[in-house]
Design an enzyme around this catalytic site. Sequence first.
Site, short mmCIF file in Angstrom:
data_model
loop_
_atom_site.label_atom_id
_atom_site.label_comp_id
_atom_site.label_asym_id
_atom_site.label_seq_id
_atom_site.Cartn_x
_atom_site.Cartn_y
_atom_site.Cartn_z
N PRO A 113 0.81 -1.22 0.00
CA PRO A 113 0.00 0.00 0.00
C PRO A 113 0.85 1.28 0.00
O PRO A 113 1.88 1.34 0.67
CB PRO A 113 -0.78 -0.11 1.32
N CYS A 119 3.30 29.40 -14.95
CA CYS A 119 2.86 29.85 -16.27
C CYS A 119 2.35 28.70 -17.12
O CYS A 119 2.98 28.30 -18.11
CB CYS A 119 4.02 30.56 -16.97
C1 LIG Z 1 2.54 2.64 -7.02
C2 LIG Z 1 2.66 1.22 -6.64
C3 LIG Z 1 2.10 0.75 -5.46
C4 LIG Z 1 1.29 1.62 -4.53
O1 LIG Z 1 0.14 2.10 -5.11
P1 LIG Z 1 -0.90 2.95 -4.21
O2 LIG Z 1 -2.02 3.21 -5.13
O3 LIG Z 1 -0.21 4.19 -3.79
O4 LIG Z 1 -1.27 2.09 -3.06
C5 LIG Z 1 2.31 -0.57 -5.11
N1 LIG Z 1 3.02 -1.39 -5.91
C6 LIG Z 1 3.56 -0.98 -7.07
C7 LIG Z 1 4.33 -1.93 -7.89
C8 LIG Z 1 3.40 0.33 -7.47
O5 LIG Z 1 3.94 0.74 -8.63
#
Ligand SMILES: *Cc1c(COP(=O)(O)O)cnc(C)c1O
Length: 429
Positions: A286, A358
């Site tokens: 997460p 801008c």
């Molecule tokens: C960005 C990402 C996450 C986290 O995503 P959230 O939407 O911020 O929870 C987890 N795993 C991977 C591989 C990601 O690229």
Amino acid sequence: MKPAMTLPGAPYLARQAGDLRLDGHALAELASRFGTPLYVYSRAAMRDAFMAYERALAGRRHLVCYAMKANSSLAVLQTFAQAGAGFDIVSGGELARVLAAGGDASRVVFSGVGKTRAEMRQALQAGVRCFNVESETELDTLNEEALGLGCRAPVSLRVNPDVDAGTHPYISTGLKGNKFGIAHAHAVAAYRHAAALPGLHVVGIDCHIGSQITQLAPYLDALDRLLDLVEQVEAAGVPIYHVDVGGGLGITYTDETPPAATALVQAVLRKLDARGHGHREVLFEPGRSLVGNAGVLVTEVLVLKPGAADAGGKNFCVVDAAMNDLLRPALYEAWMGIEPCVQREGPCSTWDVVGPVCESSDWLGRGRELAVERGDKLAVLSAGAYGMAMASNYNTRPRAAEVMVDGPRVHLIREREDARTLFAGERLL
Ligand SMILES: *Cc1c(COP(=O)(O)O)cnc(C)c1O
């Protein structure tokens, strides 16, 4: 738009006697003390969001890896490291940050569709827990680099489960036609390939289907697809230890009602049990759901430009934060709450809240009902994720300062940048 009945970020974010407070600290006072634009985070909000995952996973072998690209400031990483989190990283720079913040490489999973050889070596030498590999080419390169260092790289294959996460196209990653992951149909062959390479050790399977997901169904569909593969891959003689369901859980910006982390975890565990995979270690990645509603961006009103008829009648509220400080509205047309730090009596007008950069895409909120005067402080809500982490120096604007409140304490966790440092590495001819 009327202010929401409950503020996103509650109970940490609350209005008391007209003052907007984060974990008890009046945002207007923090703005006077540290200047604007200013990111303010609640350490308790971050820790509690993490503990919700932890509690739901109690009694299971698990690792919650904070996807640090959402907010990679050192004190934020330190907060999660101290709470027992692992980290999901997407670059060698992020690995360096984890180590600088006191994180443990053995709790790091390394994601990303294009890792360089140097990043692979850096991560192998640090001893990361797992590489989430996204292509057969990457398997071959990683194998070479591991053999070169005389070690074996632990790998998981990121599978593209081809499910629709029902989110914004820019943050949907689990559909055919995305650049991410190994196509479901090719995954068994890729696992056979990985298992045959002497520099690799297959340890897991993962997916990540998108971001700001507000339903459970896409997760459960993706998990079913993943478990189908686990069964096929193990039948082919390649054991798989952990299942990593990625991140992506949504938060409330306005009226979204995403499932709670607890509900997500419980649904995932139930599905694992129901399909006879309850013994496996389970990983989550997460990002947004751990930090998004733990932070706000405080900004000062610089200029009010009431609409002239020849400007389409729009009223512009120009503030000192801009798209370089907070890119989400410009990049995704994201709606983020905007609240006065001190409530004013008097009639509201409809304002487009815009920055000084801008570009016409430089707006933070459109058509907002606000009672504002020049010099007032406004808070952009739900700004803890993909805020500071995406900030740039466009227009040679120094990046904002960051503060973390922690109970009664207030920590400046990042100094405001100084314009001279922005070009310190540049050379005249
Ligand atoms: C960005 C990402 C996450 C986290 O995503 P959230 O939407 O911020 O929870 C987890 N795993 C991977 C591989 C990601 O690229």
